[in-house]
Design a protein around this motif. Structure first.
Motif, short mmCIF file in Angstrom:
data_model
loop_
_atom_site.label_atom_id
_atom_site.label_comp_id
_atom_site.label_asym_id
_atom_site.label_seq_id
_atom_site.Cartn_x
_atom_site.Cartn_y
_atom_site.Cartn_z
N VAL A 155 34.36 126.18 -29.98
CA VAL A 155 34.92 125.82 -31.28
C VAL A 155 33.98 124.87 -32.02
O VAL A 155 33.81 124.98 -33.24
CB VAL A 155 36.32 125.20 -31.11
N GLU A 156 33.35 123.96 -31.30
CA GLU A 156 32.40 123.04 -31.93
C GLU A 156 31.21 123.81 -32.50
O GLU A 156 30.74 123.51 -33.61
CB GLU A 156 31.93 122.00 -30.92
N ALA A 162 30.16 126.95 -39.57
CA ALA A 162 30.89 126.93 -40.85
C ALA A 162 30.35 125.83 -41.75
O ALA A 162 30.19 126.02 -42.97
CB ALA A 162 32.38 126.74 -40.59
N GLN A 163 30.06 124.67 -41.17
CA GLN A 163 29.54 123.56 -41.96
C GLN A 163 28.16 123.87 -42.54
O GLN A 163 27.82 123.38 -43.62
CB GLN A 163 29.48 122.30 -41.09
N ARG A 168 32.43 131.71 -42.63
CA ARG A 168 33.37 131.41 -43.71
C ARG A 168 34.16 130.14 -43.41
O ARG A 168 34.46 129.83 -42.25
CB ARG A 168 34.33 132.58 -43.92
N ASP A 169 34.53 129.42 -44.46
CA ASP A 169 35.39 128.25 -44.32
C ASP A 169 36.84 128.69 -44.09
O ASP A 169 37.21 129.82 -44.42
CB ASP A 169 35.34 127.38 -45.59
N LEU A 217 24.02 130.69 -46.00
CA LEU A 217 23.17 129.65 -46.59
C LEU A 217 22.01 129.28 -45.69
O LEU A 217 21.02 128.74 -46.15
CB LEU A 217 24.01 128.40 -46.88
N THR A 218 22.14 129.57 -44.36
CA THR A 218 21.08 129.29 -43.40
C THR A 218 20.75 130.55 -42.66
O THR A 218 21.55 131.47 -42.58
CB THR A 218 21.49 128.20 -42.40
#
Length: 219
Positions: A155-156, A162-163, A168-169, A217-218
């Motif tokens: 999960v981390e 996501a960050q 997706r958020d 984005l990355t």
């Protein structure tokens, strides 16, 4: 003038005690580490030799060279003892690194997990899941000691992705964990399908592509 340094003696005794006893997180009782290890070793060997059904706490006590009362004091049931013994035999959690790509890190983690499950670890995990059905205590031990550390780590990594704009958020990250882990465990338990590399790659692509941003984005 004293013949010995009392401060040094006190520290030495504390060190000896800390190496001799370990704390039982469930009860707070202190366990003698040597006896504790001997009991778990004996339990695992006997599980291999005769299986869970024929395992008895009396037999484990005789094999480990301890009194029956010691086992009854430290473990609530035969299944709880067997679960703890199996947990010591399973391979450690494959680490999830931070290469700069959360997707690549997760793919590497799941691939290595599948490799472990194809070997001895797979048999041990299958036995643990079976034991977890016996009572609430064994289920708690399995969830707390095996499943939750893996859930937290994955999960981390998903949150990191996501960050950084890879995923997706607003995702239910625990659900994504289930989608990644559950097929492995289901196939392990039922033998309905393999967990070979090409199957794992297809599963990873299906799950991770479904949560990825169309234009991350990355990279």
């Amino acid at each position: 003038m004293p013949l010995y340094n009392t401060d040094y003696l006190s520290l030495s005794l504390e060190r000896i005690i800390s190496l001799t006893f370990i704390s039982d997180p469930a009860t707070g009782r202190r366990r003698n580490a040597v006896s504790h290890d001997a009991i778990l070793d004996a339990t695992y060997v006997m599980l291999e030799e005769i299986g869970f059904d024929k395992l008895s706490l009396e037999g484990v006590a005789a094999r480990a060279g301890v009194g029956k009362a010691t086992i009854y004091r430290w473990w609530s049931s035969k299944s709880a003892l067997a679960m703890e013994a199996l947990l010591r035999a399973v391979d450690p959690l494959p680490p999830i690194g931070d290469s700069g790509s959360a997707r690549r890190d997760i793919e590497d983690h799941i691939t290595r997990l599948a490799q472990l499950l194809r070997g001895k670890s797979g048999r041990v995990v299958r036995e643990m899941i079976a034991l977890a059905q016996f009572d609430d205590e064994t289920k708690r031990i399995f969830n707390d000691s095996y499943l939750e550390p893996r859930r937290s780590a994955l999960v981390e990594a998903l949150r990191r992705g996501a960050q950084r704009g890879e995923f997706r958020d607003g995702l239910d990250l625990n659900l994504v964990f289930d989608l990644l882990y559950a097929p492995l465990l289901q196939r392990l338990l039922t033998g309905s399908a393999g967990i070979e590399e090409h199957q794992i790659n297809a599963q990873l692509n299906l799950v991770l592509s479904s949560i990825a941003l169309e234009h991350p984005l990355t990279q």
